[in-house]
Motif scaffolding. Structure first.
Motif, PDB file in Angstrom:
ATOM      1  N   ALA A 153       0.832  -1.203   0.000  1.00 58.23           N
ATOM      2  CA  ALA A 153       0.000   0.000   0.000  1.00 58.23           C
ATOM      3  C   ALA A 153       0.866   1.252   0.000  1.00 58.23           C
ATOM      4  CB  ALA A 153      -0.926  -0.017   1.210  1.00 58.23           C
ATOM      5  N   THR A 154       1.949   1.209   0.766  1.00 60.70           N
ATOM      6  CA  THR A 154       2.835   2.364   0.820  1.00 60.70           C
ATOM      7  C   THR A 154       3.484   2.616  -0.530  1.00 60.70           C
ATOM      8  OG1 THR A 154       3.290   1.899   3.156  1.00 60.70           O
ATOM      9  CG2 THR A 154       4.832   3.356   2.007  1.00 60.70           C
ATOM     10  N   GLU A 155       3.937   1.547  -1.156  1.00 62.47           N
ATOM     11  CA  GLU A 155       4.542   1.705  -2.471  1.00 62.47           C
ATOM     12  C   GLU A 155       3.551   2.286  -3.460  1.00 62.47           C
ATOM     13  OE1 GLU A 155       6.041  -2.061  -3.577  1.00 62.47           O
ATOM     14  OE2 GLU A 155       7.692  -2.055  -2.123  1.00 62.47           O
ATOM     15  N   THR A 156       2.304   1.858  -3.349  1.00 65.66           N
ATOM     16  CA  THR A 156       1.273   2.401  -4.244  1.00 65.66           C
ATOM     17  C   THR A 156       1.049   3.884  -3.982  1.00 65.66           C
ATOM     18  OG1 THR A 156       0.188   0.237  -4.294  1.00 65.66           O
ATOM     19  CG2 THR A 156      -1.121   2.147  -4.984  1.00 65.66           C
ATOM     20  N   GLU A 157       1.006   4.249  -2.677  1.00 66.18           N
ATOM     21  CA  GLU A 157       0.826   5.650  -2.337  1.00 66.18           C
ATOM     22  C   GLU A 157       1.987   6.495  -2.854  1.00 66.18           C
ATOM     23  OE1 GLU A 157       0.382   5.772   1.837  1.00 66.18           O
ATOM     24  OE2 GLU A 157      -1.602   4.849   1.871  1.00 66.18           O
ATOM     25  N   GLU A 162       4.161  10.384  -6.677  1.00 67.94           N
ATOM     26  CA  GLU A 162       5.111  10.714  -7.735  1.00 67.94           C
ATOM     27  C   GLU A 162       4.389  11.081  -9.021  1.00 67.94           C
ATOM     28  OE1 GLU A 162       7.601   7.316  -7.996  1.00 67.94           O
ATOM     29  OE2 GLU A 162       8.898   7.932  -6.313  1.00 67.94           O
ATOM     30  N   ASN A 163       3.364  10.319  -9.346  1.00 70.26           N
ATOM     31  CA  ASN A 163       2.584  10.626 -10.556  1.00 70.26           C
ATOM     32  C   ASN A 163       1.891  11.972 -10.431  1.00 70.26           C
ATOM     33  OD1 ASN A 163       3.325   8.188 -11.730  1.00 70.26           O
ATOM     34  ND2 ASN A 163       1.561   7.092 -10.841  1.00 70.26           N
ATOM     35  N   GLU A 164       1.372  12.246  -9.196  1.00 63.39           N
ATOM     36  CA  GLU A 164       0.701  13.527  -8.988  1.00 63.39           C
ATOM     37  C   GLU A 164       1.683  14.688  -9.124  1.00 63.39           C
ATOM     38  OE1 GLU A 164      -1.925  15.764  -5.500  1.00 63.39           O
ATOM     39  OE2 GLU A 164      -1.409  13.638  -5.325  1.00 63.39           O
ATOM     40  N   ILE A 165       2.908  14.475  -8.583  1.00 61.93           N
ATOM     41  CA  ILE A 165       3.923  15.525  -8.701  1.00 61.93           C
ATOM     42  C   ILE A 165       4.297  15.743 -10.165  1.00 61.93           C
ATOM     43  CG2 ILE A 165       6.326  16.093  -8.158  1.00 61.93           C
ATOM     44  CD1 ILE A 165       5.862  14.703  -5.454  1.00 61.93           C
ATOM     45  N   ARG A 166       4.449  14.623 -10.887  1.00 60.35           N
ATOM     46  CA  ARG A 166       4.792  14.750 -12.309  1.00 60.35           C
ATOM     47  C   ARG A 166       3.680  15.442 -13.078  1.00 60.35           C
ATOM     48  NH1 ARG A 166       6.117   9.157 -11.631  1.00 60.35           N
ATOM     49  NH2 ARG A 166       8.366   8.869 -11.264  1.00 60.35           N
TER      50      ARG A 166
END
Length: 304
Positions: A153-157, A162-166
């Motif tokens: 779950a943490t890796e997914t978050e 990261e995707n949101e930042i990108r």
């Protein structure tokens, strides 16, 4: 003893007188017998006298020895008394010292009791501390177990962040005003075009019009610096949002030196809102291409 000898001599004399006066043989024979007995008695008395004298000498010698022993005993007695006095002084000193030792012993016992109580308190505190540490350790172990059970779950978050930042828009710009020296506003307000672009990430600033147009809804920060040589005149600058004045700053100078005027605002903008800088009518600014005395900057703090 001398009296007995004198008595014997007197008897002998009397016996001799009687012999001469009577002149009889019978009496003479009796007297001879008595004389013989008296002589024997004198001899015996002499022997007794000699023994007596010897005993007296022995007694005198013994008496002298006894006197010497008595004197020695008396001297020894004096020494014993002196030694006894010294011993009594030592005993008194020891008793005094003993009192001090007893006092110190009582004080030491009190300290020992205090230390024992402090030790007991420390043991209780240590026990409580150990119990608390064990509880914390158990809680940390439980938390660690929970953390280990949710790595996916943490890796997914993390990937989502990261995707949101990108995907988040990146907007930032800085531009200098001009390289031509003085910029003068005539009889009307002059829209300032900061044409010497230094940074323009996201291309939200238009170097031809001098307007910044918000690409997304969000909170932005804008800052400006302008300069002019002031010889009994003012330097004035305004910031506009959607062609509405938000802020005006001014400064007066008389020394003919270069003066700076700076300011900034944090603005919440909707997509398409514009921000620009305006020089009021009748005022001027100074800039050159080397030092960028006049600049206009802004960037997106965060989208909304």
């Amino acid at each position: 003893m001398r009296a007995a000898i004198s008595l014997l001599v007197l008897l002998l004399s009397m016996c001799g007188v009687q012999t001469e006066s009577h002149g009889t043989d019978a009496s003479t024979q009796d007297v001879s017998t008595e004389l013989k007995e008296l002589r024997d008695m004198v001899v015996e008395l002499r022997a007794t006298l000699q023994h007596t004298r010897h005993d007296v000498k022995v007694l005198e010698t013994v008496n002298v020895a006894m006197k010497e022993r008595l004197m020695a005993s008396e001297a020894e007695n004096v020494a014993i008394k002196q030694s006894l006095a010294v011993s009594e002084g030592k005993v008194e000193a020891l008793e005094t010292e003993n009192v001090g030792v007893k006092g110190r012993l009582v004080a030491s016992e009190s300290k020992v009791e205090a230390l024992e109580r402090a030790l007991q308190d420390t043991k209780a505190e240590m026990k409580t501390l150990v119990e608390n540490l064990m509880k914390k350790s158990a809680a940390q172990e439980a938390e660690l177990t929970a953390v280990k059970t949710r790595p996916a779950a943490t890796e997914t978050e993390v990937e989502d962040l990261e995707n949101e930042i990108r995907a988040a828009p990146k907007v930032a710009f800085s531009a200098g005003l001009t390289d031509s020296g003085y910029i003068v506003a005539g009889s009307t307000d002059l829209n300032l075009v900061f044409s010497r672009v230094i940074t323009n990430v996201g291309e939200a600033y238009n170097r031809k019009t001098g307007f910044f147009t918000a690409p997304v809804r969000g909170v932005y920060y804008f800052r400006f610096t302008v300069a002019d040589t002031l010889d009994s005149r003012y330097i004035v600058i305004r910031m506009y949002k959607n062609r509405e004045c938000l802020m005006q700053l001014q400064e007066h100078g008389t020394d003919g030196q270069l003066h700076y005027l700076s300011g900034g605002l944090t603005l919440q903008l909707e997509k398409g809102d514009t921000v620009n800088m305006v020089l009021p009518a009748g005022y001027r600014l100074y800039d050159n291409y080397v030092y960028n005395f006049c600049t206009f900057s802004g960037f997106l703090l965060f989208p909304l």
